[in-house]
Every structure is written in C-alpha cells, then in structure tokens.
Design a protein around this motif. Structure first.
Motif, PDB file in Angstrom:
ATOM      1  N   LYS A 129       0.860  -1.183   0.000  1.00  0.00           N
ATOM      2  CA  LYS A 129       0.000   0.000   0.000  1.00  0.00           C
ATOM      3  C   LYS A 129       0.900   1.238   0.000  1.00  0.00           C
ATOM      4  N   LYS A 130       0.809   2.015  -1.067  1.00  0.00           N
ATOM      5  CA  LYS A 130       1.659   3.202  -1.209  1.00  0.00           C
ATOM      6  C   LYS A 130       0.929   4.427  -0.655  1.00  0.00           C
ATOM      7  N   VAL A 131       1.514   5.044   0.363  1.00  0.00           N
ATOM      8  CA  VAL A 131       0.976   6.277   0.937  1.00  0.00           C
ATOM      9  C   VAL A 131       1.973   7.395   0.653  1.00  0.00           C
ATOM     10  N   ILE A 132       1.556   8.380  -0.123  1.00  0.00           N
ATOM     11  CA  ILE A 132       2.449   9.468  -0.521  1.00  0.00           C
ATOM     12  C   ILE A 132       2.058  10.749   0.211  1.00  0.00           C
ATOM     13  N   LEU A 133       3.040  11.339   0.881  1.00  0.00           N
ATOM     14  CA  LEU A 133       2.837  12.541   1.687  1.00  0.00           C
ATOM     15  C   LEU A 133       3.388  13.766   0.961  1.00  0.00           C
ATOM     16  N   THR A 134       2.650  14.853   1.024  1.00  0.00           N
ATOM     17  CA  THR A 134       3.053  16.101   0.373  1.00  0.00           C
ATOM     18  C   THR A 134       3.594  17.068   1.420  1.00  0.00           C
ATOM     19  N   VAL A 135       4.785  17.597   1.191  1.00  0.00           N
ATOM     20  CA  VAL A 135       5.352  18.593   2.106  1.00  0.00           C
ATOM     21  C   VAL A 135       5.868  19.788   1.311  1.00  0.00           C
ATOM     22  N   SER A 136       5.943  20.925   1.976  1.00  0.00           N
ATOM     23  CA  SER A 136       6.473  22.142   1.357  1.00  0.00           C
ATOM     24  C   SER A 136       7.863  22.400   1.897  1.00  0.00           C
ATOM     25  N   ASN A 137       8.858  22.358   1.013  1.00  0.00           N
ATOM     26  CA  ASN A 137      10.242  22.665   1.389  1.00  0.00           C
ATOM     27  C   ASN A 137      10.424  24.173   1.272  1.00  0.00           C
ATOM     28  N   LEU A 138      10.411  24.852   2.423  1.00  0.00           N
ATOM     29  CA  LEU A 138      10.495  26.310   2.421  1.00  0.00           C
ATOM     30  C   LEU A 138      11.916  26.798   2.143  1.00  0.00           C
ATOM     31  N   GLU A 144       7.617  18.710  -2.270  1.00  0.00           N
ATOM     32  CA  GLU A 144       8.265  17.405  -2.264  1.00  0.00           C
ATOM     33  C   GLU A 144       7.253  16.340  -1.850  1.00  0.00           C
ATOM     34  N   TYR A 145       7.429  15.126  -2.380  1.00  0.00           N
ATOM     35  CA  TYR A 145       6.540  14.011  -2.087  1.00  0.00           C
ATOM     36  C   TYR A 145       7.356  12.850  -1.530  1.00  0.00           C
ATOM     37  N   TYR A 146       6.825  12.210  -0.486  1.00  0.00           N
ATOM     38  CA  TYR A 146       7.536  11.095   0.140  1.00  0.00           C
ATOM     39  C   TYR A 146       6.622   9.875   0.187  1.00  0.00           C
ATOM     40  N   ASN A 147       7.109   8.773  -0.407  1.00  0.00           N
ATOM     41  CA  ASN A 147       6.357   7.534  -0.513  1.00  0.00           C
ATOM     42  C   ASN A 147       6.715   6.621   0.660  1.00  0.00           C
ATOM     43  N   SER A 148       5.688   6.058   1.283  1.00  0.00           N
ATOM     44  CA  SER A 148       5.916   5.172   2.433  1.00  0.00           C
ATOM     45  C   SER A 148       6.821   3.993   2.070  1.00  0.00           C
ATOM     46  N   MET A 149       6.808   3.589   0.796  1.00  0.00           N
ATOM     47  CA  MET A 149       7.630   2.460   0.363  1.00  0.00           C
ATOM     48  C   MET A 149       9.117   2.789   0.404  1.00  0.00           C
ATOM     49  N   ASP A 150       9.438   4.090   0.405  1.00  0.00           N
ATOM     50  CA  ASP A 150      10.840   4.514   0.364  1.00  0.00           C
ATOM     51  C   ASP A 150      11.322   5.084   1.694  1.00  0.00           C
ATOM     52  N   ALA A 162       5.348  17.187   9.361  1.00  0.00           N
ATOM     53  CA  ALA A 162       5.685  18.395   8.592  1.00  0.00           C
ATOM     54  C   ALA A 162       4.520  18.808   7.704  1.00  0.00           C
ATOM     55  N   SER A 163       3.914  17.829   7.038  1.00  0.00           N
ATOM     56  CA  SER A 163       2.820  18.130   6.119  1.00  0.00           C
ATOM     57  C   SER A 163       1.615  18.710   6.836  1.00  0.00           C
ATOM     58  N   ASN A 187       0.711  22.192  -2.585  1.00  0.00           N
ATOM     59  CA  ASN A 187      -0.228  21.413  -3.402  1.00  0.00           C
ATOM     60  C   ASN A 187      -1.326  20.883  -2.490  1.00  0.00           C
ATOM     61  N   PHE A 188      -2.413  21.616  -2.421  1.00  0.00           N
ATOM     62  CA  PHE A 188      -3.515  21.301  -1.509  1.00  0.00           C
ATOM     63  C   PHE A 188      -4.266  20.039  -1.935  1.00  0.00           C
ATOM     64  N   VAL A 189      -4.349  19.814  -3.241  1.00  0.00           N
ATOM     65  CA  VAL A 189      -5.037  18.638  -3.784  1.00  0.00           C
ATOM     66  C   VAL A 189      -4.094  17.962  -4.787  1.00  0.00           C
ATOM     67  N   PRO A 190      -3.227  17.052  -4.347  1.00  0.00           N
ATOM     68  CA  PRO A 190      -2.167  16.491  -5.213  1.00  0.00           C
ATOM     69  C   PRO A 190      -2.647  15.458  -6.222  1.00  0.00           C
ATOM     70  N   ILE A 191      -3.534  15.880  -7.119  1.00  0.00           N
ATOM     71  CA  ILE A 191      -4.072  14.976  -8.136  1.00  0.00           C
ATOM     72  C   ILE A 191      -2.987  14.574  -9.136  1.00  0.00           C
ATOM     73  N   SER A 192      -2.196  15.556  -9.568  1.00  0.00           N
ATOM     74  CA  SER A 192      -1.163  15.270 -10.559  1.00  0.00           C
ATOM     75  C   SER A 192      -0.157  14.252 -10.036  1.00  0.00           C
ATOM     76  N   CYS A 193       0.129  14.289  -8.742  1.00  0.00           N
ATOM     77  CA  CYS A 193       1.061  13.330  -8.141  1.00  0.00           C
ATOM     78  C   CYS A 193       0.506  11.915  -8.237  1.00  0.00           C
ATOM     79  N   ALA A 194      -0.801  11.760  -7.980  1.00  0.00           N
ATOM     80  CA  ALA A 194      -1.423  10.435  -8.063  1.00  0.00           C
ATOM     81  C   ALA A 194      -1.357   9.894  -9.490  1.00  0.00           C
ATOM     82  N   ILE A 195      -1.603  10.759 -10.461  1.00  0.00           N
ATOM     83  CA  ILE A 195      -1.572  10.344 -11.863  1.00  0.00           C
ATOM     84  C   ILE A 195      -0.154   9.941 -12.265  1.00  0.00           C
ATOM     85  N   GLU A 196       0.824  10.725 -11.822  1.00  0.00           N
ATOM     86  CA  GLU A 196       2.217  10.421 -12.147  1.00  0.00           C
ATOM     87  C   GLU A 196       2.666   9.086 -11.547  1.00  0.00           C
TER      88      GLU A 196
END
Length: 314
Positions: A129-138, A144-150, A162-163, A187-196
């Motif tokens: 199960k891949k859970v991808i978290l979105t964070v803002s690198n100030l 930036e996106y971080y996948n639980s698998m990694d 952080a997110s 990215n409040f609604v990371p749709i493009s990340c899911a598609i990618e």
C-alpha cells in the motif's frame, strides 16, 4: 490502479474520514495508492490498512492539547461559533525558546508516532500500500513528495508531521538541512502526483466548498487577519490544483470523482472540538452515501442488503 486523495483541512479531516469510511467499507473500493497533504496524511495510513475504527476514534476525541504543546490561540466558544485571539504569553514563550513560530505542535508529533506504530508501518509495505505525503520545502521553495515504500518509520512520522504543520501557528520541521511545513501551501489537492504514480481512477476528497460564496465575519485583530490571508492564498492555490488535475485527467482519460464539503464547516480548522468532529464524521458518511447510491458501489446486491440489515440491527 485506484487512488484515494485527501486534501488538507485540519479538524475538517473528520468529515473526510466519514466519506472514506463509506467508500471503503460500504462501497468496498480497493485502493492501492493513497495521496494527501496535511490532515489527509494523518488519515491515509490507517485507511490504507483498513483500520477505520482506530482513526475514527482518534479524530472524534482529539483536543487542542493533543495537537499543541504551546498553543498560539485563546479560544472562547460563543453562541455562533468561536472567538479566537492570539495568546500573547505563549507567543512570547515560543520566541524566548527560539522558535520561529507563534506556537508549537510537538504533541501532534507524539500523537502521530503513537498512532502509527512501527509494526503498522511495516504492514503498509508488506501489503504494497503506497501512501504518498506532500510537504512544502520552504528552504528550496518547492513541493516534495515522500512515498511510504521509500521511508523508514521515523522519517514517515516526520513527513506526516511536517505536512500537517500550518505555520506560523504550528511547528516548523528542520530535517536534512532544510525547513519543511504544511504540504497544502504547495499542493492542496495532489491529483497530478497520483496520476504520475500510475492512478487510473481517483476518488478525491476536498475539504472545501466547491463554490466559495460565504461571507466571512469582519477581521478584528492582527492574528485573525494573518490567518484569513493564509486561507485566501490557500483557496486560490486549491482552485489551480483542481483545474490542473482535471485537465491532466481528461487528457489521459482518467476517471476522477470529486467529493467537496457541501457547506462551510468552520472558519478556523485549527480548532479541535471532539463534539464537532464527531458530528462531521457522521455528516461525511451521510454525504458520501447521498452522493454515491448503492448502484454505484462495487458490492453485489445480496451483500448490500445484508449490510443494510446489519445497520438497522446496530
């Protein structure tokens, strides 16, 4: 690959939890990919593991003290809602401690680590199960996106925290020489990340009204003005994220189902009221049920009748 996306929204995450409960339990939707930011990041690991009752219990009992180690607010409940002012004493205390923010959310970090155990994190990987978290690198001014698998468990908890940190009211994470904050800023609604990441059908839960028509009360202090300004910028970015996601989905023939809040739930999603959040969870479930009739759920007819009878017995 079917994906579930949950936007940011603080305490309004309870409403998203109710929607997700219906989509997963009643509609038996099988998700392989989970993408979110802020409160979405806190919900998704539990939803991915099917531990809906566990996260429901957390979201319907959490209080200000569970989130803030130093609260920047003075909150007074009124007949029409809440009157919120800056807590000058706590803000000064934060600055004395060398914090760059008005308040600190170290208690939220503890709650995340306690609620997402190391064993549960390992289960995510075992079940693929891949859970991808979105964070803002100030520091680098980028998303930036971080996948639980990694990730390892410790890093995953850090990125979840952080997110969820709505600075400057909550803590700023410093990690690997960079400073990170709420993923919703980028990215409040990371749709493009899911598609990618291979999503071909997506359910998107957005914790805002689809049409912003509310008339907010008059700003009465500098704290409210700062918060209102941040909300305005976030809502503007939110619209862009949705438009971009829709365009990409259309071009690639990807089905995207949107679930917005039907009404304005709160003016301040950093107020955590267990009574309100319990009601929002119920409202989210009923809203999803009204939007997604049984005929659209991936359940055989006999199973639907059994489920309905069980609900009556309960």
């Amino acid at each position: 690959m079917r994906a579930l996306i949950i936007s940011g929204g603080g305490s309004k995450g309870a409403f998203a939890g109710g929607i997700a409960e219906y989509l997963i339990n009643d509609c038996c939707n099988k998700y392989e990919l989970f993408v979110g930011c802020s409160t979405g990041c806190l919900l998704l690991p539990h939803l991915a593991l099917g531990k809906i009752e566990k996260i429901k219990k957390i979201y319907t009992s959490v209080s200000q003290e569970d989130i803030f180690s130093i609260s920047p607010f003075i909150i007074k409940k009124t007949k029409t809602g809440y009157d919120t002012k800056i807590n000058h004493f706590n803000s000064v205390l934060s600055f004395i401690k060398g914090c760059p923010t008005f308040g600190e959310s170290l208690n939220l970090r503890k709650l995340i680590k306690k609620s997402i155990t190391s064993d549960e994190f390992d289960q995510l990987k075992e079940q693929n199960k891949k859970v991808i978290l979105t964070v803002s690198n100030l520091s680098l001014n980028q998303i930036e996106y971080y996948n639980s698998m990694d990730c390892n468990h410790e890093d995953f908890c850090d990125w979840s925290w952080a997110s969820s940190n709505y600075v400057p009211f909550m803590s700023l994470l410093t990690k690997n020489g960079f400073q990170y904050a709420d993923g919703g800023f980028g990215n409040f609604v990371p749709i493009s990340c899911a598609i990618e990441n291979g999503a071909t059908e997506i359910d998107v839960i957005i914790l805002e009204n689809e049409v912003q028509t509310m008339h907010l009360p008059e700003v009465k202090n500098a704290f409210s003005l700062l918060f209102r300004t941040f909300q305005f910028m976030k809502n503007t970015n939110n619209s862009k994220d949705i438009i971009i996601g829709k365009l990409i989905g259309m071009n690639q023939n990807i089905k995207i189902n949107f679930y917005f809040t039907p009404e304005q739930l709160t003016d301040n999603p950093l107020i955590f009221d267990p009574t309100e959040m319990t009601q929002w969870w119920k409202d989210g479930y009923e809203y999803a049920k009204s939007r997604q009739p049984d005929s659209f759920c991936h359940i055989p007819q006999k199973e639907k009748k059994t489920t309905a009878s069980q609900e009556v017995e309960d």
